[in-house]
Write an enzyme that holds these catalytic residues in place. Structure first.
Site, short mmCIF file in Angstrom:
data_model
loop_
_atom_site.label_atom_id
_atom_site.label_comp_id
_atom_site.label_asym_id
_atom_site.label_seq_id
_atom_site.Cartn_x
_atom_site.Cartn_y
_atom_site.Cartn_z
CE LYS A 268 1.59 -9.18 9.32
NZ LYS A 268 2.07 -7.82 9.09
NE ARG A 342 -4.20 0.05 5.28
CZ ARG A 342 -3.01 0.62 5.14
NH1 ARG A 342 -2.80 1.50 4.17
NH2 ARG A 342 -2.02 0.34 5.98
N1 BES Z 1 -1.42 -6.10 11.65
C1 BES Z 1 -0.46 -5.36 10.93
C2 BES Z 1 0.14 -4.21 11.73
C3 BES Z 1 0.92 -4.59 12.95
C4 BES Z 1 2.30 -4.70 12.90
C5 BES Z 1 0.29 -4.79 14.16
C6 BES Z 1 3.01 -5.03 14.03
C7 BES Z 1 1.00 -5.11 15.28
C8 BES Z 1 2.36 -5.23 15.23
C9 BES Z 1 -1.09 -4.78 9.66
O1 BES Z 1 -2.11 -5.52 9.12
C10 BES Z 1 0.00 -4.72 8.65
O2 BES Z 1 0.46 -5.74 8.25
N2 BES Z 1 0.36 -3.51 8.25
C11 BES Z 1 1.38 -3.32 7.28
C12 BES Z 1 0.91 -2.28 6.31
C13 BES Z 1 1.76 -2.16 5.10
C14 BES Z 1 1.64 -3.40 4.24
C15 BES Z 1 1.34 -0.94 4.34
C16 BES Z 1 2.63 -2.88 8.03
O3 BES Z 1 2.51 -2.14 9.00
O4 BES Z 1 3.71 -3.29 7.65
MN MN Z 2 -1.41 -7.02 7.79
#
Ligand code: BES
Ligand code: MN
Ligand code: ZN
Length: 492
Positions: A268, A342
């Site tokens: 991230k 997931r």
């Molecule tokens: N934990 C995150 C989602 C999230 C984002 C929770 C902001 C709380 C606040 C999740 O694991 C994630 O990183 N999701 C990605 C998915 C993508 C890579 C398809 C996302 O939402 O960007």
């Molecule tokens: Mn994630």
């Protein structure tokens, strides 16, 4: 910050007001009618309450508004709070008023004069929900106000205290969820999380911790791949509450417990990454709900399962392009290691169904950033394969004033998960990111299993205070799930 246990019901006596420390609260209607306590306070203060209700400011008074008379004459208290409540009022309005009172109290003792108010428990619940602060890591001298007591004076104090014990259990569950969700990842490691859950066996819950070798033996390679780059061991914790008939299948609650989500090798961006301490929010809600059920001795069978992992980049971390086999047997191409929630949930959900054959399953996860784009911080995304269970949940959420909005599912979204090399990919691309995530999970829901997926990424923790909580973790979902269980499984 006074805690939940500082709320006491005491016998109603207007004489209490003269000598009370801290803040005294009396109730008037928006039309300016004074109840017995307000009349008494008016006499003590030589007419201050009457002058207040006749003032220009009071003419625009709204439900739940608090007018403060500071250092009132005739009283020892440092403030007399005049709370505006109409005779006809909803539970939600009363809770909001209670929450506002807790916020105003600023950690001081409170004497709240409620007379014979029938819905006093709603007011108390609002107080209980807002009497929360996450200050365990603040080293500054803790103020003496820690011992401050919130006294609710009522004509049937004993009865009301007994009734409130149910609400108090739910509030305790909400507070636990907030504590877990607010806790930083160096403190709330997977092991510490499991330890805190094991502690709940004191409440009569059966708690088991499955370690990596057991998860390996069960074939949970999807869950395990997420934690393989971390120094912290992955775990699955199972919490059983058996309060219902012995032969009745349980409801299964499944929570995403990523104690920290760096994104892994699909790292991230740095800005805001610290917020990913809350990525175990789903597991936090499952834990808090199990606490509430156990504390109020719910007449229902519920099993809570959480997948605890840490998503870190390292030489042993899972790579983009890796293919893993889930417990179900389906293979998954890990396109993006940041779509890890997931991967955790699919194995825990499969295990939950395999072992417990539940009557229904609800999973909770801070799953996608896309749900925040869609619904902001007002509503959780609700996905379901069954209108009956879904509508029952939405009704419970509405009654608890927790935002929840149904989202679609459909074959076209599922098609977006097709992989060249495996049975599926773990992402579907940018469009409808929350829906394809739900669609991924649906592949691990057995035929005819009533199921709800709650994407709580936008509501689990927020930057601004809400009607019931200071900024940070909200505990969203504990109240709705508790009510859902009460209405669906416990009503005769
Ligand atoms: N934990 C995150 C989602 C999230 C984002 C929770 C902001 C709380 C606040 C999740 O694991 C994630 O990183 N999701 C990605 C998915 C993508 C890579 C398809 C996302 O939402 O960007
Ligand atoms: Mn994630
Ligand atoms: Zn995540």
């Amino acid at each position: 910050m006074p805690s939940l246990s500082s709320i006491r019901f005491v016998d109603f006596d207007t004489q209490l007001m003269a000598d009370a420390q801290g803040r005294v609260v009396v109730i008037v209607t928006p039309e300016g009618q004074l109840d017995a306590a307000a009349r008494s306070a008016n006499r003590m203060t030589k007419g201050a309450v009457k002058r207040l209700v006749e003032s220009e400011a009071f003419s625009k008074a709204k439900t739940g508004q608090i007018f403060t008379v500071s250092w009132p004459v005739g009283m020892l208290a440092e403030a007399l709070d005049v709370l505006v409540l109409p005779r006809k009022i909803t539970a939600t309005e009363l809770r909001k008023a209670g929450s506002a009172l807790a916020k105003t109290s600023g950690g001081k003792p409170v004497l709240l004069m409620t007379g014979s108010m029938t819905k006093v428990c709603d007011l108390a619940m609002g107080l209980a929900l807002r009497l929360y602060g996450f200050d365990v890591h603040k080293t500054a001298d803790k103020p003496k106000e820690d011992e401050a007591v919130i006294q609710i004076a009522h004509k049937s104090a004993t009865d009301m205290a007994a009734r409130f014990s149910v609400e108090q259990a739910v509030a305790a569950g909400v507070h636990m969820t907030r504590d877990l969700t607010n806790e930083p990842a160096n403190v709330l490691t997977t092991s510490e999380f499991a330890r805190r859950l094991e502690e709940m066996s004191e409440l009569g819950l059966e708690v088991e911790v499955l370690e990596e070798d057991q998860l390996e033996a069960l074939g949970m390679h999807s869950l395990l791949c997420v934690g393989q780059g971390s120094a912290s061991p992955s775990k699955v914790v199972v919490m059983q509450w058996k309060g219902g008939p012995a032969d009745e299948a349980p409801l299964a609650l499944v929570g995403k417990g990523v104690v920290f989500d760096t994104g892994g090798i699909s790292l991230k961006p740095g800005a805001g990454m610290e917020d990913m301490t809350m990525d175990m929010g789903g597991a936090g809600v499952v834990a808090g709900t199990m606490r509430a059920l156990a504390m109020r001795k719910a007449n229902a069978n519920v099993v809570g399962l959480v997948g605890l992992v840490e998503n870190m980049p390292s030489g042993t971390a899972v790579r983009p392009g890796d293919v893993v086999t889930s417990m179900k047997g389906d293979t998954i191409e890990v396109i993006n290691t940041d779509a890890e929630g997931r991967l955790v949930l699919c194995d825990v959900m499969w295990y939950a169904q395999d072992r417990f054959n539940p009557s229904g399953m609800i999973d909770l996860a801070t799953l996608t950033g896309a749900i925040i784009i869609g619904l902001g911080h007002e509503n959780a995304g609700v996905f379901s394969n069954d209108d009956a269970i879904c509508n029952a949940f939405l009704k419970a959420a509405q009654a608890e004033d927790e935002g929840a909005w149904r989202m679609p599912l459909g074959q076209a979204y599922d098609d977006m998960l097709k992989s060249r090399v495996a049975d599926m990919k773990n992402i579907g691309g940018r469009p409808a990111g929350s829906v394809t995530a739900a669609q991924f999970l649906k592949r691990f829901v057995k035929e005819d299993m009533p199921w709800i997926h709650l994407d709580i990424a936008g509501v689990a923790s927020v930057k601004a205070e809400t009607a019931y909580a200071p900024s940070g973790a909200t505990g969203w979902g504990v109240r709705s799930l508790d009510r859902f269980i009460r209405d669906k499984f416990e009503a005769e």
